[in-house]
Scaffold this motif. Structure first.
Motif, PDB file in Angstrom:
ATOM      1  N   VAL A  65       0.718  -1.105   0.017  1.00  0.00           N
ATOM      2  CA  VAL A  65      -0.071   0.207   0.104  1.00  0.00           C
ATOM      3  C   VAL A  65       0.910   1.260   0.215  1.00  0.00           C
ATOM      4  O   VAL A  65       0.579   2.081  -0.685  1.00  0.00           O
ATOM      5  N   PHE A  66       1.700   1.234   0.654  1.00  0.00           N
ATOM      6  CA  PHE A  66       3.013   2.278   0.713  1.00  0.00           C
ATOM      7  C   PHE A  66       3.413   2.676  -0.702  1.00  0.00           C
ATOM      8  O   PHE A  66       3.485   3.653  -1.236  1.00  0.00           O
ATOM      9  N   ARG A  67       3.723   1.364  -1.399  1.00  0.00           N
ATOM     10  CA  ARG A  67       4.488   1.546  -2.480  1.00  0.00           C
ATOM     11  C   ARG A  67       3.251   2.112  -3.475  1.00  0.00           C
ATOM     12  O   ARG A  67       3.737   2.912  -4.508  1.00  0.00           O
ATOM     13  N   LEU A  68       2.085   1.772  -3.716  1.00  0.00           N
ATOM     14  CA  LEU A  68       1.181   2.264  -4.419  1.00  0.00           C
ATOM     15  C   LEU A  68       0.744   3.656  -3.982  1.00  0.00           C
ATOM     16  O   LEU A  68       0.526   4.495  -5.046  1.00  0.00           O
ATOM     17  N   THR A  69       0.870   3.964  -2.896  1.00  0.00           N
ATOM     18  CA  THR A  69       0.854   5.523  -2.748  1.00  0.00           C
ATOM     19  C   THR A  69       1.909   6.295  -3.046  1.00  0.00           C
ATOM     20  O   THR A  69       1.783   7.509  -3.827  1.00  0.00           O
ATOM     21  N   ARG A  70       3.219   5.681  -3.123  1.00  0.00           N
ATOM     22  CA  ARG A  70       4.202   6.619  -3.531  1.00  0.00           C
ATOM     23  C   ARG A  70       4.267   6.618  -5.156  1.00  0.00           C
ATOM     24  O   ARG A  70       4.503   7.622  -5.765  1.00  0.00           O
ATOM     25  N   GLU A  71       3.771   5.603  -5.662  1.00  0.00           N
ATOM     26  CA  GLU A  71       3.476   5.595  -7.177  1.00  0.00           C
ATOM     27  C   GLU A  71       2.548   6.339  -7.733  1.00  0.00           C
ATOM     28  O   GLU A  71       2.157   6.269  -9.025  1.00  0.00           O
ATOM     29  N   GLY A  72       1.457   6.827  -6.704  1.00  0.00           N
ATOM     30  CA  GLY A  72       0.391   7.921  -7.221  1.00  0.00           C
ATOM     31  C   GLY A  72      -0.794   7.050  -7.583  1.00  0.00           C
ATOM     32  O   GLY A  72      -1.811   7.767  -8.159  1.00  0.00           O
ATOM     33  N   TRP A  73      -0.812   5.821  -7.387  1.00  0.00           N
ATOM     34  CA  TRP A  73      -2.262   5.087  -7.020  1.00  0.00           C
ATOM     35  C   TRP A  73      -3.198   5.412  -6.173  1.00  0.00           C
ATOM     36  O   TRP A  73      -4.450   5.808  -6.425  1.00  0.00           O
ATOM     37  N   LEU A  74      -2.688   5.490  -4.890  1.00  0.00           N
ATOM     38  CA  LEU A  74      -3.702   5.614  -3.600  1.00  0.00           C
ATOM     39  C   LEU A  74      -3.141   6.903  -3.012  1.00  0.00           C
ATOM     40  O   LEU A  74      -2.092   7.489  -3.109  1.00  0.00           O
ATOM     41  N   ILE A  75      -4.149   7.722  -2.166  1.00  0.00           N
ATOM     42  CA  ILE A  75      -3.868   8.620  -1.299  1.00  0.00           C
ATOM     43  C   ILE A  75      -4.376   8.213   0.121  1.00  0.00           C
ATOM     44  O   ILE A  75      -5.301   7.519   0.244  1.00  0.00           O
ATOM     45  N   ALA A  76      -3.609   8.566   1.262  1.00  0.00           N
ATOM     46  CA  ALA A  76      -3.888   8.014   2.488  1.00  0.00           C
ATOM     47  C   ALA A  76      -4.501   9.300   3.188  1.00  0.00           C
ATOM     48  O   ALA A  76      -4.299  10.587   2.939  1.00  0.00           O
TER      49      ALA A  76
END
Length: 308
Positions: A65-76
């Motif tokens: 999830v952290f990686r997907l956030t860093r890649e711009g897919w997800l936001i926390a």
């Protein structure tokens, strides 16, 4: 794990044995299939609980999830000590682009026309990037710098080329309709340009994996909600990977015994059988900061041409 279905247990073990496990890809499947239709945001703890039966531990989920956030897919979003994750604007556009293929009810009729994209005017690096994007959209290479597609959405094509800064540097042609849609030489060219033999092998493997579960559910009609969720998730996870490689060519260009047709039928039928149980499990075990996930909208029930 104690499961009612031995066939589902076999599917889960097969998934667990893969290396690398690619947890991020599985999370994308869960978001696209289960979370996006129900508001698009979920508590991290819910994701951990949903994926635990797949053999994905808490550390892997958090890292992915952290990686997907860093890649711009997800936001926390933090609420107290809890983290809730949703799609970014760019992430939602990517999801919609990818998943609309998976759930489509069928291919529109083909009028015999082709879209050709000529890449000669691009330098080597940009040509590679544009070619990669076009192949993802389903284009095949008729020649090293000539890519073709028999039914692409021109607005989507123009938008993709614009994003890559290549719209003004490629040459686009639209052919006229021809009387003979698929002559023997054209069929041979299509088979080579899209490597249909390799794709057919992938579809045969998919059918071998999921037919036993379908046969069981067709007789018994139901599984417990948890198993319906696991089965539906694995089904879409495997089917999605094939669809992203499939150019979704018109029937006129495909072999008469094309395995992709049987795979779509199986995916649709099994999705319908697992759908209600899976939604029940999601309602019981996934939440947002406001409580349980909202109910799925009408668009969800249009998947695969319509769900019961």
């Amino acid at each position: 794990m104690d499961l009612q279905s031995d066939h589902l247990e076999t599917l889960i073990k097969r998934f667990q044995q893969r290396r690398p496990l690619r947890t991020g890809s599985l999370i994308i499947t869960v978001f696209g299939d289960a979370i996006v239709p129900r508001g698009g945001t979920v508590w991290l703890g819910s994701l951990i609980e949903l994926l635990a039966p797949m053999g994905v531990n808490q550390r892997l989920v958090r890292t992915s999830v952290f990686r997907l956030t860093r890649e711009g897919w997800l936001i926390a979003e933090k609420v107290g000590r809890r983290s809730y994750y949703g799609l970014t604007g760019a992430g939602r556009r990517r999801f919609e682009k990818a998943f609309k293929r998976v759930y489509s009810g069928g291919q529109p009729a083909w009028d015999g026309a082709w879209t050709l994209v000529i890449l000669n005017q691009l330098d080597a690096d940009r040509r590679r990037d544009v070619r990669q994007e076009l192949e993802w959209m389903g284009f095949g290479a008729f020649a090293p710098t000539v890519l073709a597609h028999p039914g692409v959405d021109r607005a989507e094509l123009n938008a993709s080329l614009q994003e890559l800064g290549a719209l003004d540097d490629v040459i686009l042609f639209q052919t006229d309709t021809v009387d003979q849609f698929a002559t023997r030489p054209l069929r041979r060219l299509v088979r080579e340009a899209w490597n249909l033999d390799q794709l057919a092998e992938g579809y045969r493997d998919f059918l071998d994996q999921f037919r036993p579960l379908w046969n069981q559910m067709r007789k018994e009609r139901t599984l417990p909600p948890r198993e319906c969720f696991l089965a539906r998730t694995l089904l879409i996870h495997e089917y999605r990977k094939l669809l992203l490689r499939d150019p979704l060519l018109p029937d006129e260009l495909l072999p008469a015994d094309w395995e992709g047709r049987a795979a779509r039928q199986l995916a649709r039928n099994l999705y319908r059988l697992t759908g209600q149980g899976a939604e029940t499990w999601i309602s019981q075990h996934a939440e947002t900061a406001q409580g349980p996930l909202p109910e799925a909208g009408d668009g969800f029930y249009q998947r695969f041409g319509g769900l019961d």
